[in-house]
Design an enzyme around this catalytic site. Structure first.
Site, PDB file in Angstrom:
ATOM      1  N   LYS A  69       0.842  -1.206   0.000  1.00 50.01           N
ATOM      2  CA  LYS A  69       0.000   0.000   0.000  1.00 50.01           C
ATOM      3  C   LYS A  69       0.874   1.253   0.000  1.00 50.01           C
ATOM      4  O   LYS A  69       0.637   2.195  -0.765  1.00 50.01           O
ATOM      5  CB  LYS A  69      -0.928  -0.013   1.224  1.00 50.01           C
ATOM      6  CG  LYS A  69      -2.033  -1.053   1.109  1.00 50.01           C
ATOM      7  CD  LYS A  69      -2.782  -1.279   2.416  1.00 50.01           C
ATOM      8  CE  LYS A  69      -3.749  -2.452   2.250  1.00 50.01           C
ATOM      9  NZ  LYS A  69      -4.433  -2.831   3.489  1.00 50.01           N
ATOM     10  N   GLN A 121      -4.116  -1.287   9.727  1.00 50.39           N
ATOM     11  CA  GLN A 121      -4.113  -2.626   9.141  1.00 50.39           C
ATOM     12  C   GLN A 121      -4.719  -3.634  10.121  1.00 50.39           C
ATOM     13  O   GLN A 121      -4.317  -3.704  11.285  1.00 50.39           O
ATOM     14  CB  GLN A 121      -2.676  -3.024   8.772  1.00 50.39           C
ATOM     15  CG  GLN A 121      -2.562  -4.361   8.072  1.00 50.39           C
ATOM     16  CD  GLN A 121      -3.212  -4.370   6.684  1.00 50.39           C
ATOM     17  OE1 GLN A 121      -3.117  -3.400   5.931  1.00 50.39           O
ATOM     18  NE2 GLN A 121      -3.895  -5.458   6.353  1.00 50.39           N
ATOM     19  N   ASP A 128     -10.669   3.139   4.265  1.00 55.28           N
ATOM     20  CA  ASP A 128     -11.026   1.718   4.168  1.00 55.28           C
ATOM     21  C   ASP A 128     -12.554   1.549   4.123  1.00 55.28           C
ATOM     22  O   ASP A 128     -13.050   0.489   3.753  1.00 55.28           O
ATOM     23  CB  ASP A 128     -10.488   0.950   5.386  1.00 55.28           C
ATOM     24  CG  ASP A 128      -9.266   0.116   5.057  1.00 55.28           C
ATOM     25  OD1 ASP A 128      -9.039  -0.158   3.859  1.00 55.28           O
ATOM     26  OD2 ASP A 128      -8.549  -0.284   5.997  1.00 55.28           O
TER      27      ASP A 128
END
Ligand code: NAD
Length: 281
Positions: free
Chosen positions: A53, A97, A120
């Site tokens: 990412k 994460q 997200d």
């Protein structure tokens, strides 16, 4: 018959070019897109995802900051970092994460992220907005699947769509996004009876379970669009939830693993970060 391949790698490359151009324009205007990625602990898979990412952000010309915290990080320390990032005007997107180490409450951490920086799309208010048909941030994987369907020119209105797997990050938002485009959606889960009969009705079949090769060619309607979200490792090799070799003989369109949904997921993270910058202006 052999299905046409929907290449996530190719689609993602072209979308990323557009994103990089927009990022350069925003940077010239003094609004360089900024993404903060927080990794807690030493999970090797999470480390690889986070590195990918960060590297994708850098290639697109974003500011990208990675925060690594030790396995024994306290809830207060993690929440404190997220609050600090919420207040930082150079950061437009925050990603923590998952999964987090067991002593941390991921629900509390995700709810601490400002909904306006939740790239997200996991914050409860973003989940609610998606459910009511007014999404702010769409979770990256289902957003990527929708982009693949759109760019391939697949008609969704009136189509029978079957989503297998009902997680909060993939299956449920996927079902909502398909529904919003006019598909008739069936959402299957581990308790579904006669999965095969559901699959065989699907014009569009999205599989997100995490069981290698569980969907075989005999379960697929001839000509269907088959999107394989699953990522599994068998004997050191990556494979999806769909048995590609038998499925491609029946399907009309199919995504490979690797090179299908995976590259689109990271691309939509970049896209969400650009959208966050634009909304902040
Ligand atoms: P999850 O474990 O949170 O959810 C799995 C879902 O599958 C659950 O809803 C469960 O009820 C359902 N399920 C389990 N067995 C089933 C069965 N036999 N029949 C029907 N449904 C069944 O998983 P997740 O986070 O949604 O991820 C699913 C897969 O997608 C995993 O392989 C994951 O690695 C992959 N994934 C890929 C990407 C990507 O970018 N390509 C992103 C996220 C997840």
């Amino acid at each position: 018959m052999s299905a046409q391949i929907i290449s996530g790698t190719e689609l993602a490359a072209s979308i990323r070019e557009t994103i990089a151009t927009r990022a350069a324009e925003l940077t010239t205007l003094g609004h360089k897109p900024g993404l903060a990625v927080v990794l807690v602990g030493d999970d090797p898979a999470s480390r690889v995802y986070v590195r990918n990412k960060v590297s994708a952000c850098e290639k697109a010309g974003f500011k990208s900051v990675m925060y690594e915290m030790p396995e024994n990080t306290s809830q207060d320390a993690l929440v404190g970092l997220v609050q600090q990032l919420n207040a930082d005007p150079s950061i437009h997107g925050i990603l923590v994460q998952l999964p987090l180490p067991k002593h941390l409450d991921s629900h509390v951490v995700i709810e601490t992220i400002s909904a306006a920086k939740d790239v997200d799309g996991f914050h409860i208010s973003n989940a609610g907005l998606l459910m009511t048909g007014k999404p702010l941030f769409r979770p990256c994987t289902p957003y990527g699947v929708m982009k693949m369907l759109e760019l391939t020119g697949i008609e969704l209105r009136g189509a029978e769509a079957v989503v297998i797997g009902a997680s909060n990050i993939v299956g449920k938002p996927q079902a909502m996004l398909l529904l919003q485009q006019g598909a008739t959606v069936t959402l299957c889960n581990s308790k579904t009876k006669d999965l095969k009969s559901h699959c065989q009705r699907a014009d569009i079949l999205v599989v997100a379970v995490g069981r290698p090769n569980m969907i075989t060619g005999d379960m697929i309607k001839p000509g269907a669009v088959v999107i394989d979200v699953g990522i599994n490792r068998v004997d050191g090799k990556l494979c999806g939830d769909v048995d590609f070799d038998s499925a491609k003989e029946v399907a009309g369109w199919i995504t490979p693993v690797p090179g299908g949904v995976g590259p689109m997921t990271i691309t939509m993270l970049l896209q969400n970060t650009i959208e966050a910058v634009e909304r902040s202006l």
